[in-house]
Write a protein that holds these residues in place. Sequence first.
Motif, PDB file in Angstrom:
ATOM      1  N   GLN A  30       0.721  -1.184   0.013  1.00  0.00           N
ATOM      2  CA  GLN A  30      -0.151   0.029   0.132  1.00  0.00           C
ATOM      3  C   GLN A  30       0.775   1.293   0.055  1.00  0.00           C
ATOM      4  O   GLN A  30       0.568   2.052  -0.464  1.00  0.00           O
ATOM      5  CB  GLN A  30      -1.019  -0.088   1.076  1.00  0.00           C
ATOM      6  N   GLN A  31       2.045   1.199   0.720  1.00  0.00           N
ATOM      7  CA  GLN A  31       2.784   2.360   0.787  1.00  0.00           C
ATOM      8  C   GLN A  31       3.529   2.720  -0.492  1.00  0.00           C
ATOM      9  O   GLN A  31       3.511   3.584  -0.988  1.00  0.00           O
ATOM     10  CB  GLN A  31       3.848   2.193   1.866  1.00  0.00           C
ATOM     11  N   LEU A  32       4.077   1.346  -1.143  1.00  0.00           N
ATOM     12  CA  LEU A  32       4.414   1.354  -2.500  1.00  0.00           C
ATOM     13  C   LEU A  32       3.521   2.154  -3.547  1.00  0.00           C
ATOM     14  O   LEU A  32       3.774   2.903  -4.516  1.00  0.00           O
ATOM     15  CB  LEU A  32       5.171   0.214  -2.898  1.00  0.00           C
ATOM     16  N   LEU A  33       2.299   1.695  -3.429  1.00  0.00           N
ATOM     17  CA  LEU A  33       1.333   2.112  -4.218  1.00  0.00           C
ATOM     18  C   LEU A  33       1.181   3.823  -4.120  1.00  0.00           C
ATOM     19  O   LEU A  33       1.089   4.556  -5.240  1.00  0.00           O
ATOM     20  CB  LEU A  33       0.009   1.462  -4.179  1.00  0.00           C
ATOM     21  N   GLN A  34       1.047   4.089  -2.813  1.00  0.00           N
ATOM     22  CA  GLN A  34       0.942   5.735  -2.614  1.00  0.00           C
ATOM     23  C   GLN A  34       2.197   6.382  -3.031  1.00  0.00           C
ATOM     24  O   GLN A  34       1.940   7.427  -3.500  1.00  0.00           O
ATOM     25  CB  GLN A  34       0.796   6.011  -1.108  1.00  0.00           C
ATOM     26  N   LEU A  35       3.223   5.961  -3.093  1.00  0.00           N
ATOM     27  CA  LEU A  35       4.503   6.458  -3.293  1.00  0.00           C
ATOM     28  C   LEU A  35       4.439   6.721  -4.909  1.00  0.00           C
ATOM     29  O   LEU A  35       4.909   7.866  -5.579  1.00  0.00           O
ATOM     30  CB  LEU A  35       5.629   5.780  -3.004  1.00  0.00           C
TER      31      LEU A  35
END
Length: 304
Positions: free
Chosen positions: A6-11
């Motif tokens: 999820q963090q990678l997607l947000q980045l």
Amino acid sequence: MTAPPQQLLQLARRASTISITSLTGWTSYKANTDPLHIFWDLDHTILCSVTPLPSDHTANDEKHNDTNGGGEESSLIKPPTIHHFDQIDDDFPYTPLTVANTRTYFRPGAKVALWLCSKLGICHVYTAAQESYTMNILQELDPNKEVFRGVVLHRTGYPRIVRDGKDLTVVMGGGTSNDDDNGGTNTYKKEPNDIRLERAILFDDKVSNFKPQKYENGVSVLPFSEERLNKCLSSTNNSSSSSSSSSSNENYHCVMDNWTAYLQEVKEMARLVGISVWGTVHLSGDVRKVVDWVRKLNEDDNEV
């Protein structure tokens, strides 16, 4: 430790937003401070004219006809009607009683493409057609002069177009002479350095017109020929037997063929907009580098 998905997607989303915002800002900055000068050919580039008038229509036809028939065929969504108008082309025979002898169709997607390009730079007209024909088209295409804010070059004012191709230095004050071949004065001359070759691009279906600049500024356009136009026009069978299974099947395939042809023309105009965007934002500031890349890409496609 690896970041959660999820963090990678947000980045990734943030990076995309920043990239798009930066590109938009850079495009706007270049369009306002160092605009691209986009020269457009007319015939077979953004339009196709048919002479004499098609036999299945009259000169008083409306510019936009209803493309959806009644009954079962109305469920078939057909391509938008191609915008067209009738005019007198004085290159062909006509009499004082002639209402029109030519029907001009604008290429699908052309009007939107021209509007978008007018926001990226300054659009000019560069055509081998005569003045009367050119003015008829511009009156229909751009009556408020919001798209073509640059010069309008045609063979009446600059006869050398037909013989020598389209020399972009004509509007830079760098042409061979201020006098045309008829002994008149070429009124389209501009002061030197108004337009620089590194910021000028010519869209034309005839490669020979690129010769004056050694082909460095010209992008070849797929010709919008009468053959391609006919593929876009609706040819479904509207006879009384249209309710039969075979006729319905034939109409379905006709509509699909129309859509395929229509979208091919839109795709070509979208390609020209993309080239204009790239020419605007290219960090070198030299649109000829973009033209060279496009030419090499076309050569690779032809080899495949």
